[in-house]
Design a protein around this motif. Structure first.
Motif, mmCIF file in Angstrom:
data_model
loop_
_atom_site.group_PDB
_atom_site.id
_atom_site.type_symbol
_atom_site.label_atom_id
_atom_site.label_comp_id
_atom_site.label_asym_id
_atom_site.label_seq_id
_atom_site.Cartn_x
_atom_site.Cartn_y
_atom_site.Cartn_z
ATOM 1 N N SER A 100 0.822 -1.221 0.000
ATOM 2 C CA SER A 100 0.000 0.000 0.000
ATOM 3 C C SER A 100 0.853 1.266 0.000
ATOM 4 O O SER A 100 0.440 2.270 -0.572
ATOM 5 C CB SER A 100 -0.976 -0.002 1.172
ATOM 6 N N ASP A 101 2.021 1.257 0.631
ATOM 7 C CA ASP A 101 2.896 2.433 0.642
ATOM 8 C C ASP A 101 4.225 2.050 -0.007
ATOM 9 O O ASP A 101 5.203 1.731 0.672
ATOM 10 C CB ASP A 101 3.107 2.943 2.062
ATOM 11 N N LEU A 102 4.233 2.072 -1.320
ATOM 12 C CA LEU A 102 5.397 1.611 -2.079
ATOM 13 C C LEU A 102 6.624 2.484 -1.827
ATOM 14 O O LEU A 102 7.739 1.978 -1.725
ATOM 15 C CB LEU A 102 5.056 1.561 -3.574
ATOM 16 N N ALA A 103 6.442 3.789 -1.693
ATOM 17 C CA ALA A 103 7.577 4.686 -1.428
ATOM 18 C C ALA A 103 8.253 4.318 -0.106
ATOM 19 O O ALA A 103 9.481 4.187 -0.038
ATOM 20 C CB ALA A 103 7.126 6.136 -1.421
ATOM 21 N N ALA A 104 7.462 4.134 0.946
ATOM 22 C CA ALA A 104 8.019 3.759 2.249
ATOM 23 C C ALA A 104 8.694 2.399 2.191
ATOM 24 O O ALA A 104 9.721 2.171 2.849
ATOM 25 C CB ALA A 104 6.926 3.751 3.310
ATOM 26 N N THR A 105 8.163 1.497 1.399
ATOM 27 C CA THR A 105 8.756 0.170 1.268
ATOM 28 C C THR A 105 10.134 0.246 0.627
ATOM 29 O O THR A 105 11.081 -0.396 1.097
ATOM 30 C CB THR A 105 7.825 -0.749 0.457
ATOM 31 N N ARG B 134 7.009 3.815 -11.862
ATOM 32 C CA ARG B 134 6.918 4.179 -10.441
ATOM 33 C C ARG B 134 7.916 3.366 -9.612
ATOM 34 O O ARG B 134 8.576 3.906 -8.729
ATOM 35 C CB ARG B 134 5.482 3.941 -9.964
ATOM 36 N N HIS B 135 8.035 2.087 -9.904
ATOM 37 C CA HIS B 135 9.002 1.245 -9.199
ATOM 38 C C HIS B 135 10.427 1.736 -9.454
ATOM 39 O O HIS B 135 11.213 1.882 -8.522
ATOM 40 C CB HIS B 135 8.861 -0.217 -9.635
ATOM 41 N N ARG B 136 10.729 2.012 -10.691
ATOM 42 C CA ARG B 136 12.066 2.481 -11.057
ATOM 43 C C ARG B 136 12.366 3.813 -10.357
ATOM 44 O O ARG B 136 13.436 3.988 -9.762
ATOM 45 C CB ARG B 136 12.137 2.626 -12.586
ATOM 46 N N ASP B 137 11.408 4.738 -10.374
ATOM 47 C CA ASP B 137 11.607 6.065 -9.772
ATOM 48 C C ASP B 137 11.712 5.992 -8.251
ATOM 49 O O ASP B 137 12.543 6.666 -7.647
ATOM 50 C CB ASP B 137 10.465 7.008 -10.167
ATOM 51 N N LEU B 138 10.876 5.183 -7.619
ATOM 52 C CA LEU B 138 10.906 5.084 -6.159
ATOM 53 C C LEU B 138 12.170 4.385 -5.665
ATOM 54 O O LEU B 138 12.725 4.763 -4.628
ATOM 55 C CB LEU B 138 9.666 4.360 -5.641
ATOM 56 N N ALA B 139 12.636 3.394 -6.389
ATOM 57 C CA ALA B 139 13.898 2.737 -6.022
ATOM 58 C C ALA B 139 15.031 3.750 -6.065
ATOM 59 O O ALA B 139 15.835 3.845 -5.127
ATOM 60 C CB ALA B 139 14.176 1.560 -6.953
ATOM 61 N N ALA B 140 15.102 4.528 -7.120
ATOM 62 C CA ALA B 140 16.159 5.541 -7.252
ATOM 63 C C ALA B 140 16.028 6.614 -6.169
ATOM 64 O O ALA B 140 17.029 7.013 -5.563
ATOM 65 C CB ALA B 140 16.116 6.165 -8.643
ATOM 66 N N ALA B 141 14.822 7.073 -5.904
ATOM 67 C CA ALA B 141 14.613 8.102 -4.878
ATOM 68 C C ALA B 141 15.010 7.608 -3.491
ATOM 69 O O ALA B 141 15.414 8.397 -2.639
ATOM 70 C CB ALA B 141 13.148 8.556 -4.881
ATOM 71 N N ALA B 142 14.929 6.305 -3.262
ATOM 72 C CA ALA B 142 15.289 5.725 -1.972
ATOM 73 C C ALA B 142 16.801 5.520 -1.831
ATOM 74 O O ALA B 142 17.263 5.125 -0.769
ATOM 75 C CB ALA B 142 14.567 4.395 -1.785
ATOM 76 N N GLY B 143 17.552 5.793 -2.908
ATOM 77 C CA GLY B 143 19.001 5.638 -2.836
ATOM 78 C C GLY B 143 19.516 4.347 -3.427
ATOM 79 O O GLY B 143 20.663 3.965 -3.207
ATOM 80 N N LEU B 144 18.665 3.676 -4.198
ATOM 81 C CA LEU B 144 19.094 2.456 -4.871
ATOM 82 C C LEU B 144 19.432 2.775 -6.322
ATOM 83 O O LEU B 144 18.709 3.526 -6.979
ATOM 84 C CB LEU B 144 17.991 1.402 -4.834
ATOM 85 N N LYS B 145 20.525 2.217 -6.802
ATOM 86 C CA LYS B 145 20.897 2.385 -8.212
ATOM 87 C C LYS B 145 20.282 1.227 -8.991
ATOM 88 O O LYS B 145 20.649 0.068 -8.799
ATOM 89 C CB LYS B 145 22.408 2.372 -8.380
ATOM 90 N N VAL B 146 19.303 1.539 -9.820
ATOM 91 C CA VAL B 146 18.653 0.496 -10.614
ATOM 92 C C VAL B 146 19.645 0.035 -11.673
ATOM 93 O O VAL B 146 20.058 0.810 -12.527
ATOM 94 C CB VAL B 146 17.339 1.010 -11.254
#
Length: 173
Positions: free
Chosen positions: A53-58, A116-128
């Protein structure tokens, strides 16, 4: 990192031997977040993130839980889970507010697409590092549903919108 990874197998360095159970941990919390800090080398899921439900927080929680250089590997299923009528993407035509009222808290897909998955992973500090689409909507089906999409999805590229499932591999910087 290589040594630690090799030691995760029953026979050190041999993936075919299987994983040592004591080197694995399956974490589940009511809110879906584990709150760990630099505790894991690998975070993985299979057909889970489409239900969050909260993909950004995940993604933030996942990035925090990984050690520097740690990997996140996820298979994400973007299908309708049986909620479409005529086309595999027509469940994206329903207005977002209506979707939330109908399916909030029921375990149905969250409708986030590949972008959205790609953008949220990057915003969280993960390099896709890799996105591999494993299933797509045919171009003619995509063209038929595109004019009817909810505003939330109209801006998406055909590549991102047509993805029905993908592997995402990302590394903590």
């Amino acid at each position: 990192e290589r040594r630690r990874a090799g030691e995760a197998f029953v026979v050190a360095g041999d993936p075919a031997s299987g994983l040592r159970p004591e080197r694995l941990r399956y974490e589940v919390r009511a809110d879906g977040l584990i709150g760990a800090r630099e505790a894991y080398d690998l975070v993985t899921s299979r057909a889970v993130l489409e239900h969050v439900s909260d993909l950004a927080a995940t993604y933030v929680d996942m990035a925090r839980a990984l050690r520097p250089g740690g990997m996140a590997v996820h298979l994400v299923d973007l299908k309708s889970h049986g909620l479409h009528r005529e086309h595999p993407l027509d469940f994206l035509t329903w207005p977002a507010a209506k979707w939330r009222r109908m399916y909030a808290g029921k375990g149905f897909p969250n409708r986030h697409r590949l972008d959205r998955h790609r953008d949220l992973a990057a915003a969280a500090g993960l390099k896709v590092e890799r996105v591999e689409v494993v299933d797509r909507v045919p171009a003619d089906t995509l063209a038929a549903v595109r004019p009817h999409l909810d505003a939330e999805f109209r801006h998406l590229s055909d590549d991102d919108l047509s993805a029905l499932g993908f592997w995402l591999t990302a590394r903590k910087r």
